[in-house]
Design a protein around this motif. Structure first.
Motif, short mmCIF file in Angstrom:
data_model
loop_
_atom_site.label_atom_id
_atom_site.label_comp_id
_atom_site.label_asym_id
_atom_site.label_seq_id
_atom_site.Cartn_x
_atom_site.Cartn_y
_atom_site.Cartn_z
N LEU A 97 38.08 46.49 49.88
CA LEU A 97 37.77 47.07 48.57
C LEU A 97 38.78 48.15 48.20
CD1 LEU A 97 33.87 47.28 48.74
CD2 LEU A 97 35.27 45.52 47.67
N GLY A 98 39.18 48.97 49.15
CA GLY A 98 40.22 49.98 48.89
C GLY A 98 41.53 49.32 48.50
N PHE A 99 41.86 48.20 49.16
CA PHE A 99 43.07 47.45 48.83
C PHE A 99 42.99 46.90 47.41
CE2 PHE A 99 45.52 43.43 48.94
CZ PHE A 99 46.77 43.97 49.23
N LEU A 100 41.80 46.39 47.01
CA LEU A 100 41.64 45.88 45.65
C LEU A 100 41.83 46.99 44.60
CD1 LEU A 100 38.63 43.42 46.02
CD2 LEU A 100 41.04 42.85 45.64
N VAL A 101 41.34 48.18 44.88
CA VAL A 101 41.52 49.31 43.96
C VAL A 101 43.02 49.63 43.85
CG1 VAL A 101 41.08 51.78 43.62
CG2 VAL A 101 39.21 50.28 44.30
N THR A 102 43.73 49.61 44.98
CA THR A 102 45.17 49.87 44.98
C THR A 102 45.91 48.80 44.18
OG1 THR A 102 44.95 50.86 47.17
CG2 THR A 102 47.18 50.31 46.45
N ILE A 103 45.60 47.54 44.41
CA ILE A 103 46.24 46.44 43.69
C ILE A 103 45.97 46.55 42.19
CG2 ILE A 103 46.23 43.92 43.34
CD1 ILE A 103 47.75 44.88 45.83
N SER A 104 44.75 46.93 41.82
CA SER A 104 44.42 47.12 40.41
C SER A 104 45.34 48.17 39.79
CB SER A 104 42.95 47.53 40.26
OG SER A 104 42.65 47.89 38.94
N GLY A 105 45.61 49.24 40.52
CA GLY A 105 46.52 50.27 40.03
C GLY A 105 47.94 49.76 39.87
N ILE A 106 48.40 48.97 40.82
CA ILE A 106 49.76 48.42 40.74
C ILE A 106 49.88 47.47 39.54
CG2 ILE A 106 51.44 46.95 41.92
CD1 ILE A 106 50.34 48.20 44.58
N LEU A 107 48.86 46.63 39.34
CA LEU A 107 48.86 45.74 38.18
C LEU A 107 48.85 46.54 36.88
CD1 LEU A 107 46.34 43.03 39.41
CD2 LEU A 107 48.81 42.74 39.08
#
Length: 192
Positions: A97-107
């Motif tokens: 879930l933390g990784f998904l939040v990070t990826i959302s920021g990169i996108l």
């Protein structure tokens, strides 16, 4: 334009799922990891079904070089795998879930650069949101919170933030593209 409208609605749906998952985590941080796994599995399956429906609904010209079938089947299989392997995944869920939040920021960062390239006047707002999103995601991955309950609550806040800012960016880009499309329709071509 049909592709962009469908993409906009897919992104809005995904943002709403992020917000819903975030609200569940905030309101019930003591929920078991199994519950969170099942919610994540449901989200993956619904997203997969949406992508499959898009694939089956569009004609071949509308889907060539789009990977809706692959994404749809992968998401559904991922959801089923989460359900089958729920015991093994409970330890990994906070990191995922933390990784998904990070990826959302990169996108979101890429989207802000796209907004700049489109001449959108508030691209820097999306860029700032992206930076906050990335920092928040990395913080969640490092997990300085001590207890699982506190981590889950902060994950929920991260998901609500990611979903809300994804909505802002998606709607902003969509609005700018529709204005650009209208202006190209209004300007007569040289042949007329």
């Amino acid at each position: 334009m049909k592709f962009l409208k469908q993409l906009k609605w897919n992104l809005i749906l995904l943002a709403v799922f992020f917000i819903a998952l975030g609200v569940v985590l905030i309101l019930s941080p003591g929920a078991t990891m199994k519950t969170i796994c099942y919610i994540l599995a449901a989200i993956l399956i619904v997203v997969g079904v949406v992508f499959l429906a898009n694939y089956l609904r569009n004609d071949i010209v509308g889907i060539i070089y789009r990977y809706d079938l692959v994404i749809g089947l992968s998401a559904i299989l991922g959801g089923i795998l989460v359900i089958i392997k729920v015991e093994q995944l409970t330890e990994l869920i906070p990191a995922v879930l933390g990784f998904l939040v990070t990826i959302s920021g990169i996108l979101k960062m890429q989207n802000s650069i796209d907004m700049l390239r489109l001449g959108h006047g508030t691209w820097y707002v999306a860029f700032a949101m992206a930076i906050i999103n990335i920092v928040f995601g990395v913080l969640l991955l490092m997990n300085p919170f001590g207890t699982m309950e506190l981590l889950l609550m902060w994950l929920g806040i991260g998901f609500v933030y990611s979903g809300a800012t994804d909505l802002y960016v998606t709607i902003s880009i969509s609005h700018k593209l529709s204005k650009m499309n209208l202006s190209t329709e209004i300007i007569p071509s040289e042949e007329e």
